[in-house]
Design an enzyme around this catalytic site. Structure first.
Site, PDB file in Angstrom:
ATOM      1  N   ILE A  16      -4.249  16.030 -14.229  1.00 24.58           N
ATOM      2  CA  ILE A  16      -4.268  15.048 -15.370  1.00 24.58           C
ATOM      3  C   ILE A  16      -3.612  13.699 -15.333  1.00 24.58           C
ATOM      4  CG2 ILE A  16      -5.070  16.725 -17.196  1.00 24.58           C
ATOM      5  CD1 ILE A  16      -2.134  17.043 -18.237  1.00 24.58           C
ATOM      6  N   MET A  21       6.890   9.823  -8.645  1.00 25.01           N
ATOM      7  CA  MET A  21       7.707  11.192  -8.392  1.00 25.01           C
ATOM      8  C   MET A  21       6.639  12.319  -8.289  1.00 25.01           C
ATOM      9  SD  MET A  21      10.819  10.309  -8.120  1.00 25.01           S
ATOM     10  CE  MET A  21      11.654  11.967  -8.522  1.00 25.01           C
ATOM     11  N   GLY A  22       5.755  12.490  -9.017  1.00 26.32           N
ATOM     12  CA  GLY A  22       4.903  13.694  -8.913  1.00 26.32           C
ATOM     13  C   GLY A  22       3.480  13.460  -9.629  1.00 26.32           C
ATOM     14  N   VAL A  24       0.823  15.395 -12.199  1.00 27.64           N
ATOM     15  CA  VAL A  24       1.015  16.267 -13.559  1.00 27.64           C
ATOM     16  C   VAL A  24      -0.395  17.101 -13.777  1.00 27.64           C
ATOM     17  CG1 VAL A  24       1.223  16.162 -16.123  1.00 27.64           C
ATOM     18  CG2 VAL A  24       2.297  14.443 -14.687  1.00 27.64           C
ATOM     19  N   LYS A  39       4.716  19.307 -14.121  1.00 25.34           N
ATOM     20  CA  LYS A  39       4.786  18.173 -13.327  1.00 25.34           C
ATOM     21  C   LYS A  39       5.448  18.645 -12.034  1.00 25.34           C
ATOM     22  CE  LYS A  39       7.105  13.610 -12.957  1.00 25.34           C
ATOM     23  NZ  LYS A  39       8.097  12.461 -13.731  1.00 25.34           N
ATOM     24  N   ASP A 133      13.375   3.458 -17.175  1.00 22.78           N
ATOM     25  CA  ASP A 133      11.619   3.110 -17.001  1.00 22.78           C
ATOM     26  C   ASP A 133      10.732   3.182 -18.103  1.00 22.78           C
ATOM     27  OD1 ASP A 133       9.780   2.178 -15.098  1.00 22.78           O
ATOM     28  OD2 ASP A 133       9.256   4.269 -14.591  1.00 22.78           O
TER      29      ASP A 133
END
Length: 651
Positions: A16, A21-22, A24, A39, A133
């Site tokens: 989704i 970083m990754g 989800v 995540k 961020d």
């Protein structure tokens, strides 16, 4: 159908989202039989120790928070060497997607999003967590049973205010975060504390109401220069119906100097909630909360004239939860007229929540005659006033009018405070300090301090052939680096004179604070030079003179003409000014008997003696190559990161 199962428990069903970083994924938690979001660190990040540490830190940081406006963490683990974080699954869209779809938000709608995001930030900051961020893509507008609720996501580059190992995760030339939303201090490589998050919140708020970003660039170096140098474009020049008061808000929210910004997320949200009122004359807004429909009809009848002539506008809610939704959607509500006994959320419970959503709204409680216990509870929770049943027409009109006027005055006082803060930017902090002193106090103060003179070395030659606008831009670009760093470390900027700044450090360890500030400024200019390119305005070297000793703070000037300046005078000021003239580019000369003191913490090399004008004895010069490592003070080695050339002089 599950794509894979993590830790024997989380069945991934569909992707989704994805970030740096990754990925989800939506997943099913087989143990608790609920849908969750997972995540999962991307394969290319798994070999990076720094990336794995950031990923783990994100999970640890969010898990510490228990705030309705921060995404909740359920679990963290490693499956076959691949870290993952399990979070609540949210339905809705992020703010970036909404802005891409609608362009920009009405001021009231934007204020609701900003207020909720600010509450989430406030919880993080209270726990010592800096997001680093914050941007629309990391602010999710979730659909809940009670309406829309804002959730802050992705603490992947989080920093802990109490940690000292953040530098281990970054290098001087690296940029961790999203440059479009980064504060000047973050992009310079300086310490990014909670005020940096508030800058990012300001950029997000600007984008929400204008549809544009205040700082852009055709390439990264140009963007960095604009963020650190140029003022933001006034919102009223982008959207004509926005008022000058909104422009002034963003002048403060996007101040290059962190000390001039809003100092907390709650202060930011409160000021932002005032903007709709400041954007033009508007009627008083009153929210009526009662589960009896007849009350709504009665209120409309009592205030029919005010409604007809446009001086009052009424909103209605059937209980406390519905009332909070109305307050979030329209932060301009002035007065809340609420009953006590209602389903779901009663009036007294509502009263305890209103201050968090709208600190300016004044609450009038409707109570049965003689119900003293509830009245006392309401007043203790901050109720402005109360009316009793059966409701008297004249009493209700007068009480509601007074409540709305009180809210108006509170917002007006908040604006005055902001205007005073803006005026302080144009006077010396020493003068502000002098004006705050008790009436009749002695105008001359004597104290031990360190005085620093900064000169932009070679500035005259560098500006030859440039226009006045280009010269001023170059000057301000460098001062926007120098001044915030000095003030953050305890320095007081007494004056700015062309390409020179005079700064005073007081209090314990003032010499060490001054030298640390000098080294930090030099390192930040070097970092900006690397990031923004050789043609940037940050390529200027510094000549710095520093002296310690007794100084005098006094009114200096012509009293007969009424032209005075409250400033510092004395031997230390004289020595620092002369040493700054003597200093070579990227060199700091420090005088005033400080050589021995500085050598305890800094690597010092004697460089002989010099005779200075107005000084009876020769001054011994020391060169400082950097700060000694904290674990081995007294050793002549020094850290490369602090290897700006520094010279110290002692009389």
């Amino acid at each position: 159908m599950a794509i894979c199962i993590l830790a024997g428990r989380y069945a991934l069903t569909r992707q989704i989202g994805e970030g740096g970083m990754g990925q989800v994924w939506e997943a099913e938690d087989s143990s608790l039989k609920r849908r969750v979001a997972v995540k999962l660190m991307t394969a290319d990040q798994m070999s990076s120790t720094a990336a794995r540490l950031r990923f783990e830190r994100e999970a640890t940081a969010i898990a510490r928070l228990r705030n309705q406006h921060v995404v909740h963490i359920y679990d963290y683990g490693i499956d076959e060497g691949r870290p993952f974080i399990v979070m609540e699954l949210l339905e809705g869209e992020d703010l970036q997607s909404r802005l891409n779809r609608v362009g920009r938000l009405p001021l009231a709608a934007a204020a609701s999003v900003v207020a909720q995001a600010a509450h989430g930030l406030a919880a993080a900051h209270a726990a010592g967590i800096v997001h680093r961020d914050l941007k629309p893509a990391n602010v999710f507008i979730a659909i809940t049973e009670t309406g829309e609720s804002v959730k802050i996501l992705d603490f992947g580059v989080v920093d802990m205010l109490t940690r000292t190992d953040q530098d281990e995760l970054t290098c001087p030339g690296d940029i961790v975060g999203t440059p479009l939303y980064m504060s000047p201090e973050q992009i310079r490589g300086s310490t990014a504390d909670h005020l940096s998050d508030l800058w990012s919140l300001g950029i997000m708020a600007y984008r929400a109401i204008t549809g544009e970003l205040p700082f852009t660039g055709n390439w990264l170096g140009e963007l960095i220069t604009n963020i650190c140098t140029n003022p933001s474009r006034p919102p009223s020049s982008v959207v004509s119906e926005l008022s000058p008061e909104i422009d002034r808000f963003f002048e403060r929210a996007l101040s290059k100097d962190p000390s001039q910004r809003f100092q907390s997320a709650r202060a930011f949200a409160s000021a932002y909630a005032c903007l709709a009122e400041q954007n033009g004359r508007r009627p008083a807004k009153i929210l009526v909360v009662d589960d009896e429909p007849d009350v709504f009809a009665l209120v409309e009848q009592i205030f029919r004239r005010q409604i007809k002539d446009g001086t009052s506008e009424f909103f209605f809610a059937a209980d406390g939860e519905e009332a909070l939704d109305v307050l979030r959607a329209d932060p301009d509500i002035d007065a809340v007229l609420t009953d006590i006994n209602m389903p779901r959320m009663d009036g007294l419970t509502l009263l305890s929540h209103i201050g968090q959503v709208n600190p300016y709204a004044r609450v009038v409680v409707v109570s049965a005659y003689g119900d003293m216990e509830n009245i006392r509870t309401a007043m203790n929770r901050g109720a402005f006033d109360f009316v009793t049943k059966p409701i008297g027409v004249d009493d209700l009109r007068l009480t509601v009018h007074k409540a709305a006027m009180q809210a108006h005055e509170a917002r007006k006082n908040a604006r005055s405070s902001e205007e005073n803060s803006a005026l302080k930017r144009f006077v010396s902090p020493l003068l502000v300090e002098r004006l705050r002193s008790p009436e009749g106090s002695v105008p001359c103060a004597i104290l031990e301090a360190t005085v620093v003179f900064f000169e932009l070395a070679g500035f005259h030659d560098a500006t030859k052939g440039k226009t006045l606008e280009e010269t001023i831009r170059m000057l301000n670009a460098n001062f926007d680096v120098i001044v915030p760093e000095l003030t953050m470390r305890g320095g007081v900027v007494d004056r700015l004179m062309k390409s020179t700044a005079m700064v005073i450090f007081r209090g314990p360890s003032h010499l060490a604070s001054a030298l640390d500030a000098c080294l930090a400024v030099r390192a930040q200019l070097e970092t900006l030079g690397l990031r923004a390119g050789k043609d940037s305005p940050f390529s200027r070297a510094l000549s710095i003179g520093v002296a310690t000793g007794e100084i005098f703070l006094a009114d200096v000037g012509s009293r007969s003409c009424g032209r005075l300046d409250y400033t510092a005078v004395g031997k230390a000021v004289n020595v620092a000014a002369q040493l700054e003239v003597m200093a070579a580019p990227n060199q700091i000369l420090v005088g005033g008997g400080a050589g021995a003191d500085a050598s305890v913490r800094f690597h010092c090399i004697p460089q002989g003696q010099h005779t200075l004008a107005g000084i009876d004895e020769p001054v011994q010069i020391f060169e400082v190559l950097g700060r000694l490592p904290s674990t081995a003070q007294g050793v002549t080695s020094y850290t490369h990161a602090d290897a700006a050339t520094v010279a110290i002089a002692a009389s």
